[in-house]
Scaffold this motif. Sequence first.
Motif, PDB file in Angstrom:
ATOM      1  N   SER A 246      -5.864 -26.381   7.005  1.00  0.00           N
ATOM      2  CA  SER A 246      -4.525 -26.589   6.465  1.00  0.00           C
ATOM      3  C   SER A 246      -3.947 -25.271   5.946  1.00  0.00           C
ATOM      4  O   SER A 246      -4.583 -24.222   6.001  1.00  0.00           O
ATOM      5  CB  SER A 246      -4.569 -27.613   5.316  1.00  0.00           C
ATOM      6  OG  SER A 246      -5.209 -27.064   4.172  1.00  0.00           O
TER       7      SER A 246
ATOM      8  N   SER B  96      -7.154 -39.969  10.824  1.00  0.00           N
ATOM      9  CA  SER B  96      -7.057 -38.989   9.749  1.00  0.00           C
ATOM     10  C   SER B  96      -8.171 -39.146   8.721  1.00  0.00           C
ATOM     11  O   SER B  96      -8.357 -38.289   7.873  1.00  0.00           O
ATOM     12  CB  SER B  96      -5.708 -39.104   9.046  1.00  0.00           C
ATOM     13  OG  SER B  96      -5.571 -40.380   8.455  1.00  0.00           O
TER      14      SER B  96
ATOM     15  N   SER C 199      -3.826 -32.325   9.883  1.00  0.00           N
ATOM     16  CA  SER C 199      -2.835 -33.376   9.726  1.00  0.00           C
ATOM     17  C   SER C 199      -1.575 -32.822   9.078  1.00  0.00           C
ATOM     18  O   SER C 199      -1.578 -32.483   7.887  1.00  0.00           O
ATOM     19  CB  SER C 199      -3.403 -34.524   8.884  1.00  0.00           C
ATOM     20  OG  SER C 199      -2.473 -35.574   8.757  1.00  0.00           O
ATOM     21  N   ASN C 200      -0.516 -32.699   9.886  1.00  0.00           N
ATOM     22  CA  ASN C 200       0.795 -32.251   9.402  1.00  0.00           C
ATOM     23  C   ASN C 200       0.719 -30.901   8.688  1.00  0.00           C
ATOM     24  O   ASN C 200       1.241 -30.717   7.594  1.00  0.00           O
ATOM     25  CB  ASN C 200       1.413 -33.298   8.470  1.00  0.00           C
ATOM     26  CG  ASN C 200       1.627 -34.631   9.161  1.00  0.00           C
ATOM     27  OD1 ASN C 200       1.777 -34.691  10.380  1.00  0.00           O
ATOM     28  ND2 ASN C 200       1.619 -35.702   8.390  1.00  0.00           N
ATOM     29  N   GLU C 201       0.047 -29.953   9.317  1.00  0.00           N
ATOM     30  CA  GLU C 201      -0.151 -28.637   8.710  1.00  0.00           C
ATOM     31  C   GLU C 201       0.132 -27.537   9.728  1.00  0.00           C
ATOM     32  O   GLU C 201       0.045 -27.740  10.940  1.00  0.00           O
ATOM     33  CB  GLU C 201      -1.602 -28.492   8.223  1.00  0.00           C
ATOM     34  CG  GLU C 201      -2.010 -29.453   7.124  1.00  0.00           C
ATOM     35  CD  GLU C 201      -1.447 -29.098   5.767  1.00  0.00           C
ATOM     36  OE1 GLU C 201      -0.836 -28.014   5.641  1.00  0.00           O
ATOM     37  OE2 GLU C 201      -1.620 -29.896   4.826  1.00  0.00           O
TER      38      GLU C 201
ATOM     39  N   ASN D 286      -2.718 -33.159  14.467  1.00  0.00           N
ATOM     40  CA  ASN D 286      -1.424 -33.808  14.309  1.00  0.00           C
ATOM     41  C   ASN D 286      -0.453 -32.860  13.615  1.00  0.00           C
ATOM     42  O   ASN D 286      -0.679 -32.443  12.480  1.00  0.00           O
ATOM     43  CB  ASN D 286      -1.565 -35.088  13.473  1.00  0.00           C
ATOM     44  CG  ASN D 286      -2.410 -36.130  14.160  1.00  0.00           C
ATOM     45  OD1 ASN D 286      -2.097 -36.548  15.263  1.00  0.00           O
ATOM     46  ND2 ASN D 286      -3.489 -36.544  13.519  1.00  0.00           N
ATOM     47  N   GLY D 287       0.639 -32.537  14.292  1.00  0.00           N
ATOM     48  CA  GLY D 287       1.669 -31.698  13.702  1.00  0.00           C
ATOM     49  C   GLY D 287       2.987 -32.441  13.653  1.00  0.00           C
ATOM     50  O   GLY D 287       3.183 -33.464  14.312  1.00  0.00           O
ATOM     51  N   ILE D 288       3.912 -31.952  12.839  1.00  0.00           N
ATOM     52  CA  ILE D 288       5.266 -32.479  12.803  1.00  0.00           C
ATOM     53  C   ILE D 288       6.224 -31.320  13.000  1.00  0.00           C
ATOM     54  O   ILE D 288       5.820 -30.159  13.066  1.00  0.00           O
ATOM     55  CB  ILE D 288       5.551 -33.225  11.482  1.00  0.00           C
ATOM     56  CG1 ILE D 288       5.356 -32.294  10.281  1.00  0.00           C
ATOM     57  CG2 ILE D 288       4.666 -34.455  11.345  1.00  0.00           C
ATOM     58  CD1 ILE D 288       5.720 -32.942   8.948  1.00  0.00           C
ATOM     59  N   SER D 289       7.500 -31.608  13.100  1.00  0.00           N
ATOM     60  CA  SER D 289       8.474 -30.567  13.444  1.00  0.00           C
ATOM     61  C   SER D 289       8.476 -29.409  12.461  1.00  0.00           C
ATOM     62  O   SER D 289       8.674 -28.255  12.846  1.00  0.00           O
ATOM     63  CB  SER D 289       9.875 -31.181  13.521  1.00  0.00           C
ATOM     64  OG  SER D 289      10.233 -31.777  12.288  1.00  0.00           O
TER      65      SER D 289
ATOM     66  N   ASN E   8       5.878 -28.452  10.645  1.00  0.00           N
ATOM     67  CA  ASN E   8       4.552 -27.829  10.590  1.00  0.00           C
ATOM     68  C   ASN E   8       3.943 -27.856  11.986  1.00  0.00           C
ATOM     69  O   ASN E   8       3.703 -28.927  12.541  1.00  0.00           O
ATOM     70  CB  ASN E   8       3.635 -28.573   9.613  1.00  0.00           C
ATOM     71  CG  ASN E   8       4.137 -28.486   8.189  1.00  0.00           C
ATOM     72  OD1 ASN E   8       4.342 -27.409   7.658  1.00  0.00           O
ATOM     73  ND2 ASN E   8       4.343 -29.640   7.569  1.00  0.00           N
ATOM     74  N   ASN E   9       3.699 -26.667  12.539  1.00  0.00           N
ATOM     75  CA  ASN E   9       3.274 -26.571  13.921  1.00  0.00           C
ATOM     76  C   ASN E   9       1.823 -26.142  14.041  1.00  0.00           C
ATOM     77  O   ASN E   9       1.319 -25.359  13.243  1.00  0.00           O
ATOM     78  CB  ASN E   9       4.153 -25.561  14.670  1.00  0.00           C
ATOM     79  CG  ASN E   9       5.607 -25.990  14.701  1.00  0.00           C
ATOM     80  OD1 ASN E   9       5.903 -27.143  14.972  1.00  0.00           O
ATOM     81  ND2 ASN E   9       6.504 -25.057  14.418  1.00  0.00           N
TER      82      ASN E   9
END
Length: 211
Positions: free
Chosen positions: A142, A165, A173-175, A197-200, A202-203
């Motif tokens: 992270s 997760s 996770s989202n990091e 797992n990423g989100i917009s 956090n890539n």
Amino acid sequence: TELKAWVNVVNDTFNLNDTASSSFNVCMSGAYSISAINGDYTTINNAMNALYANGICGPVVLNIDSGIYNEQVIIYPINGTDTTNTITIQSIQQDSSTVSIQHITSSTSNHVVWIKGASNIIIKHLGIKAIGGQYGNVIKLSDGSENIKISNNSIESSFTTMTQSQASGISISNENVENLEIDHNYFLNGHKVISLNGISANNINKVMITN
């Protein structure tokens, strides 16, 4: 390390009133042993604390002696690391079956090794095991960690049917994480062996997985 200096004057035998001293830490470089018997450090966390206090000024290798280490390890950023001056954490035998780092994971403490914002870290030839039932993340990354290599390890999660997760061999996770190499590891148990797992906002960039 403490440095002292004083003025040497004839017939002056009392140095305390003309002595200056300063304490400083010496940066680390080279190989260090981790062993309960005659090691430079008796635990992995003791060695990590030394790295946090002193930083590094050359490549560092932490050689872990054979045995079971009941520890939860968090690897924070360490001063002095770069792509040349890396920190390698490995078994001294170069055999993942000789070293077991294990921790009873839980819902509030779900990792055995957490790479938290650190860079230029190599983890290899280690046995790493979560023994926490339904919560069983083994290695977590992270906080912008980058240039991480995880190779030739035995990574054992606790068996579970919970979501990915909560019990993965390697978990992001989202990091933000960049330049991650996962190479020739053996995975056992868990809901997912690798969960990225990423989100917009956090890539996860530049991941190479080989076997």
